[in-house]
Motif scaffolding. Structure first.
Motif, PDB file in Angstrom:
ATOM      1  N   LEU A 225       0.833  -1.209   0.000  1.00 25.09           N
ATOM      2  CA  LEU A 225       0.000   0.000   0.000  1.00 25.09           C
ATOM      3  C   LEU A 225       0.864   1.254   0.000  1.00 25.09           C
ATOM      4  O   LEU A 225       0.526   2.260  -0.631  1.00 25.09           O
ATOM      5  CB  LEU A 225      -0.922  -0.001   1.224  1.00 25.09           C
ATOM      6  N   ASN A 226       1.975   1.191   0.729  1.00 24.64           N
ATOM      7  CA  ASN A 226       2.861   2.357   0.845  1.00 24.64           C
ATOM      8  C   ASN A 226       3.879   2.437  -0.291  1.00 24.64           C
ATOM      9  O   ASN A 226       4.618   3.424  -0.378  1.00 24.64           O
ATOM     10  CB  ASN A 226       3.624   2.310   2.164  1.00 24.64           C
ATOM     11  N   ASN A 227       3.918   1.411  -1.140  1.00 19.91           N
ATOM     12  CA  ASN A 227       4.970   1.308  -2.159  1.00 19.91           C
ATOM     13  C   ASN A 227       6.357   1.485  -1.532  1.00 19.91           C
ATOM     14  O   ASN A 227       7.231   2.168  -2.077  1.00 19.91           O
ATOM     15  CB  ASN A 227       4.757   2.336  -3.284  1.00 19.91           C
ATOM     16  N   ASP A 228       6.534   0.871  -0.372  1.00 16.53           N
ATOM     17  CA  ASP A 228       7.802   0.927   0.350  1.00 16.53           C
ATOM     18  C   ASP A 228       8.444  -0.450   0.283  1.00 16.53           C
ATOM     19  O   ASP A 228       8.048  -1.366   1.000  1.00 16.53           O
ATOM     20  CB  ASP A 228       7.560   1.338   1.807  1.00 16.53           C
ATOM     21  N   PHE A 229       9.444  -0.584  -0.578  1.00 14.15           N
ATOM     22  CA  PHE A 229      10.055  -1.892  -0.804  1.00 14.15           C
ATOM     23  C   PHE A 229      11.522  -1.905  -0.387  1.00 14.15           C
ATOM     24  O   PHE A 229      12.344  -2.614  -0.968  1.00 14.15           O
ATOM     25  CB  PHE A 229       9.875  -2.296  -2.265  1.00 14.15           C
ATOM     26  N   THR A 230      11.843  -1.101   0.645  1.00 10.90           N
ATOM     27  CA  THR A 230      13.166  -1.174   1.255  1.00 10.90           C
ATOM     28  C   THR A 230      13.378  -2.611   1.713  1.00 10.90           C
ATOM     29  O   THR A 230      12.538  -3.163   2.431  1.00 10.90           O
ATOM     30  CB  THR A 230      13.254  -0.225   2.460  1.00 10.90           C
ATOM     31  N   PRO A 231      14.483  -3.242   1.313  1.00 10.70           N
ATOM     32  CA  PRO A 231      14.583  -4.689   1.540  1.00 10.70           C
ATOM     33  C   PRO A 231      14.738  -5.079   2.998  1.00 10.70           C
ATOM     34  O   PRO A 231      15.622  -4.609   3.703  1.00 10.70           O
ATOM     35  CB  PRO A 231      15.824  -5.087   0.733  1.00 10.70           C
ATOM     36  N   GLY A 232      13.787  -5.924   3.449  1.00 10.60           N
ATOM     37  CA  GLY A 232      13.976  -6.703   4.653  1.00 10.60           C
ATOM     38  C   GLY A 232      14.432  -8.081   4.203  1.00 10.60           C
ATOM     39  O   GLY A 232      15.405  -8.632   4.690  1.00 10.60           O
ATOM     40  N   GLY A 233      13.712  -8.630   3.202  1.00 12.71           N
ATOM     41  CA  GLY A 233      14.109  -9.869   2.534  1.00 12.71           C
ATOM     42  C   GLY A 233      14.121  -9.602   1.043  1.00 12.71           C
ATOM     43  O   GLY A 233      13.061  -9.546   0.404  1.00 12.71           O
ATOM     44  N   PRO A 234      15.291  -9.376   0.424  1.00 17.89           N
ATOM     45  CA  PRO A 234      15.341  -9.052  -1.002  1.00 17.89           C
ATOM     46  C   PRO A 234      14.737 -10.152  -1.868  1.00 17.89           C
ATOM     47  O   PRO A 234      14.866 -11.342  -1.578  1.00 17.89           O
ATOM     48  CB  PRO A 234      16.836  -8.889  -1.281  1.00 17.89           C
TER      49      PRO A 234
END
Length: 294
Positions: A225-234
């Motif tokens: 929803l936030n378009n936040d794809f900072t990697p936690g699990g790439p």
């Protein structure tokens, strides 16, 4: 009670908070990472920083390996300047990386040849679980080795002994197939809501508490929803794990059609250049597969 010294090899996205939790629990930690700056950050929390894997392992009673894949673990443990070779007999090697089942079985054999105990103990819970010491830890190995490592593992999460060497990695493959397919389904559901004219955020809210509700729905759905794809699990590591799971299933003569389809979606995502993004970024691939009309 004197706690064992822990050599921690691999202090990246997951390894660094895991090592930090060991330090906070009172374990002496000697850390090494290929990119030295990532290990150096742990010195502020009390870790000693080693200049090589072997130096990290020298004098340690427990060696934890949290690296990217099987070949990397093999090289660091048993290659030139290998960390496992610097341990004294009776010490414990814990590989917490996601590696093939056969690789874990072979590592256990090599450790036994050197008088070392071995556990394969991959984790689930992502960066948040690593930070909060709430990781699900799936452990394969002998019961005596699990008993030896239980206190160390408990400082990072909830360890469960699932069977002999290799079965920790097998449990992780089960986990990764379920995670990958659930992320894909969450992405499909939110895309359907988005294109169908509903407010996806409200759909997300409405389904909380129902059968759909899960950490993936809450955390990864919110990322979408936030378009936040900072990697936690790439995504590239998710693809590595689905590939490994499908290869092992093939060895067992199993056909896993859902896993195969999800694997192809993650492969397309990585090929499109999104491999470094969090695996929740799979919704970007679904949007590419379903372009808006001109």
């Amino acid at each position: 009670m004197n706690l064992p010294t822990v050599a921690f090899i691999g202090t990246g996205i997951m390894g660094q908070p895991m090592a930090r939790n060991l330090l906070h629990a009172g374990f002496p930690v000697r850390a090494w990472n290929r990119s030295a700056a990532k290990a150096q950050e742990l010195s502020a929390h009390g870790a000693d920083i080693a200049s090589s894997p072997a130096q990290a392992a020298s004098g340690a009673q427990v060696l934890i390996c949290m690296l990217s894949d099987g070949p990397t673990c093999d090289a660091v443990l048993f290659g030139e300047d290998g960390a496992a070779l610097a341990l004294t007999p009776g010490s414990l090697v814990i590989v917490m990386s996601s590696i093939p089942v056969d690789t874990a079985v072979e590592q256990a054999r090599l450790c036994a040849e050197h008088g070392l105990r071995y556990l394969d103990a991959p984790v689930s819970g992502g960066e948040r679980g690593a930070r909060e010491a709430s990781l699900a830890i799936m452990v394969g190995g002998e019961a005596a080795a699990f008993e030896q490592g239980h206190e160390v593992l408990s400082a990072m999460g909830r360890p469960v002994h699932v069977g002999p060497a290799g079965t920790g990695e097998l449990a992780k493959l089960v986990n990764q197939l379920i995670v990958a397919s659930t992320i894909a389904t969450v992405a499909e559901g939110l895309l359907l809501a988005e294109r169908g004219g509903a407010d996806p955020a409200k759909v997300h809210e409405a389904l909380l508490g129902g059968f759909v509700d899960s950490p993936i729905w809450r955390q990864h759905g919110q990322r979408m929803l936030n378009n936040d794809f900072t990697p936690g699990g790439p995504a590239k590591w998710q693809l590595k794990d689905t590939r490994t799971a499908l290869a092992h299933a093939q060895q067992l003569g199993l056909s896993l059609p859902v896993g195969s389809l999800v694997d192809s979606l993650f492969a397309a995502m990585v090929e499109a250049g999104d491999g470094e993004l969090d695996h929740a970024g799979l919704i970007r691939q679904l949007r590419r597969n379903n372009p808006l009309p001109e």
